[in-house]
Design an enzyme around this catalytic site. Sequence first.
Site, mmCIF file in Angstrom:
data_model
loop_
_atom_site.group_PDB
_atom_site.id
_atom_site.type_symbol
_atom_site.label_atom_id
_atom_site.label_comp_id
_atom_site.label_asym_id
_atom_site.label_seq_id
_atom_site.Cartn_x
_atom_site.Cartn_y
_atom_site.Cartn_z
ATOM 1 N N ASP A 1 0.812 -1.216 0.000
ATOM 2 C CA ASP A 1 0.000 0.000 0.000
ATOM 3 C C ASP A 1 0.845 1.265 0.000
ATOM 4 O O ASP A 1 0.451 2.289 0.550
ATOM 5 C CB ASP A 1 -0.980 -0.004 1.198
ATOM 6 C CG ASP A 1 -1.742 -1.310 1.269
ATOM 7 O OD1 ASP A 1 -2.324 -1.685 0.244
ATOM 8 O OD2 ASP A 1 -1.717 -1.967 2.318
ATOM 9 N N LYS B 1 2.150 2.075 -5.331
ATOM 10 C CA LYS B 1 2.876 1.630 -6.537
ATOM 11 C C LYS B 1 2.136 2.024 -7.800
ATOM 12 O O LYS B 1 2.745 2.303 -8.825
ATOM 13 C CB LYS B 1 3.069 0.103 -6.525
ATOM 14 C CG LYS B 1 4.059 -0.372 -5.496
ATOM 15 C CD LYS B 1 4.368 -1.839 -5.668
ATOM 16 C CE LYS B 1 3.227 -2.759 -5.328
ATOM 17 N NZ LYS B 1 2.996 -2.946 -3.895
ATOM 18 N N GLY C 1 -4.100 -4.448 -4.111
ATOM 19 C CA GLY C 1 -5.068 -3.380 -4.361
ATOM 20 C C GLY C 1 -4.361 -2.112 -4.763
ATOM 21 O O GLY C 1 -3.590 -1.565 -4.001
ATOM 22 N N HIS C 2 -4.570 -1.710 -5.988
ATOM 23 C CA HIS C 2 -4.022 -0.434 -6.451
ATOM 24 C C HIS C 2 -5.172 0.538 -6.558
ATOM 25 O O HIS C 2 -6.198 0.201 -7.150
ATOM 26 C CB HIS C 2 -3.522 -0.535 -7.895
ATOM 27 C CG HIS C 2 -2.297 -1.327 -8.061
ATOM 28 N ND1 HIS C 2 -1.257 -1.304 -7.187
ATOM 29 C CD2 HIS C 2 -1.920 -2.157 -9.068
ATOM 30 C CE1 HIS C 2 -0.302 -2.087 -7.641
ATOM 31 N NE2 HIS C 2 -0.683 -2.627 -8.772
ATOM 32 N N THR D 1 -5.977 -11.949 3.532
ATOM 33 C CA THR D 1 -7.094 -11.272 2.881
ATOM 34 C C THR D 1 -8.260 -12.250 2.645
ATOM 35 O O THR D 1 -9.313 -11.840 2.172
ATOM 36 C CB THR D 1 -6.646 -10.671 1.530
ATOM 37 O OG1 THR D 1 -6.134 -11.728 0.719
ATOM 38 C CG2 THR D 1 -5.576 -9.613 1.725
ATOM 39 N N ARG E 1 2.596 -29.423 -5.833
ATOM 40 C CA ARG E 1 2.374 -29.983 -7.182
ATOM 41 C C ARG E 1 0.995 -30.608 -7.364
ATOM 42 O O ARG E 1 0.835 -31.600 -8.048
ATOM 43 C CB ARG E 1 3.514 -30.939 -7.545
ATOM 44 C CG ARG E 1 4.803 -30.154 -7.767
ATOM 45 C CD ARG E 1 6.028 -30.923 -7.492
ATOM 46 N NE ARG E 1 6.108 -31.269 -6.086
ATOM 47 C CZ ARG E 1 7.030 -32.052 -5.566
ATOM 48 N NH1 ARG E 1 7.940 -32.597 -6.335
ATOM 49 N NH2 ARG E 1 7.052 -32.308 -4.290
ATOM 50 N N GLN F 1 1.984 -6.744 -3.316
ATOM 51 C CA GLN F 1 2.459 -6.717 -1.937
ATOM 52 C C GLN F 1 3.793 -5.953 -1.857
ATOM 53 O O GLN F 1 4.002 -5.043 -2.627
ATOM 54 C CB GLN F 1 2.567 -8.114 -1.322
ATOM 55 C CG GLN F 1 1.224 -8.797 -1.156
ATOM 56 C CD GLN F 1 0.666 -9.303 -2.475
ATOM 57 O OE1 GLN F 1 1.328 -10.009 -3.205
ATOM 58 N NE2 GLN F 1 -0.556 -8.945 -2.782
ATOM 59 N N THR G 1 -8.555 -3.554 -0.849
ATOM 60 C CA THR G 1 -9.151 -4.862 -1.096
ATOM 61 C C THR G 1 -10.151 -5.243 -0.008
ATOM 62 O O THR G 1 -11.220 -5.756 -0.292
ATOM 63 C CB THR G 1 -8.036 -5.932 -1.220
ATOM 64 O OG1 THR G 1 -7.257 -5.601 -2.364
ATOM 65 C CG2 THR G 1 -8.596 -7.330 -1.389
ATOM 66 N N GLY H 1 5.784 12.070 -4.281
ATOM 67 C CA GLY H 1 4.345 12.272 -4.475
ATOM 68 C C GLY H 1 3.821 13.235 -3.422
ATOM 69 O O GLY H 1 4.099 13.075 -2.228
#
Length: 429
Positions: free
Chosen positions: A13, A16, A40-41, A128, A142, A223, A299, A412
């Site tokens: 978070d 990105k 979650g973006h 989550t 496998r 992540q 999310t 930012g």
Amino acid sequence: MPAIVLVGAQWGDEGKGKATDLLGSSVDFVVKFNGGNNAGHTIVIEGERYALHLLPSGILTPGCTPVIANGVVIDLGVLFQELDDLQARGVDTSRLVVSANAHLIASYNRVLDKVGERFLGSRRLGTTGRGIGPTYADKMSRVGIRVQDVFDEGILRQKIEGALENKNQALVKIYNRRAIAVDEVLEEFLTYADRLRPMVRDTGLLLSQALDAGKTVLLEAGQATLLDVDHGTYPFVTSSNAVSAGACTGSGIPPTRVDRVIAVLKAYSTRVGEGPFPTELHDDSGEYLRKTGMEYGTTTGRPRRCGWVDTVVGRYAARVNGVTDFVLTKLDVLTGLDRVPVAVAYDVDGVRHDEMPMTQTEFHHAVPVYESLDGWWEDISDCRSFEDRPANARRYVERVEELVGARISVIGVGPGREATISRHPLLES
Ligand code: IMP
């Protein structure tokens, strides 16, 4: 050329999506190489807010090819829901490419994630609940189901039968839940087969050819560093490799082709789920960061745990990822504080640690050693050059840069694409 890896430096978070968005039209391919719809973006473009969980953020950039690579675990229901939602808002999603080798999250994996957490009680991880861990566990054991299996019904049935043999025993005998029928899982996967087929490619080959042709490939981690299964705060981690090295195994691009590693570092720290977090604040300052920074999960909607920036973590992220450039996000959230503490080291049972402690026990005992910097009150959200900024905000960035040991190339100062200060170009040396 070139391949650029983008990772989170803390516990996720960090923003990105903003860094990806900034690279924007210069990028030909955006590749998701790990994780699934646990990510979650939130991306804001021209005032429109987009929350993506599974799709790579490149899906919003016209002309860019979004790729879901082999290292990802896919919930097909979520994939098509996100595509439908974007299409309804006029976004062209037709370029999406999906690896034939990516693993699929089956309904039993979602059930096992949730009941497993409940069963752990106070030892739960705070996952989550999307089935991510059990799906990666199946991959390593496998008994996983891959995208390509959906196109061969006989094989698909055999694999589901194989996987359910043990899982139904566990569901019924350990967790007291109903058994899941093979046909139920089979039907769910087959529903999506026709829609999925045209998207599926050998994405390793596709990306290698793209690099040969001089295209720019951005490999975007889900992540973050301290949630990495090998290099994070195990066991309070996700189940995949979220560090830069994971970009190679998760996509099929070799390390020798990676030119640049960009890490996103938030100007303070947040974490969701359980696990150690040395700079966590349980007071008004923590509440202030949560409210001002709007720190609620994209999310799950969970309130994020908040704390001051931790440069021991930043330094560690610089080292394990081989960071060439940091993007420092949300600096504007710190405006209006008298003092801004920066963790520079830890005190672990009376011993100073300048680097991440070696053991989980030591990390749980880590008490941050703070340096307290002067705050600033001037609104910085309209600043577009580093020199324009209040002296104390500049000093904060320069001190964090010095402590983490790699340059901070972009800062930012607000949610939109334009609220950014660029100090060094991210695409050139
Ligand atoms: P899982 O990935 O659902 O198995 O959850 C494992 C841990 O990773 C939990 O603490 C989650 O809260 C955390 N986690 C997973 N994805 C994200 C993310 O995108 N941002 C922040 N934390 C995450």
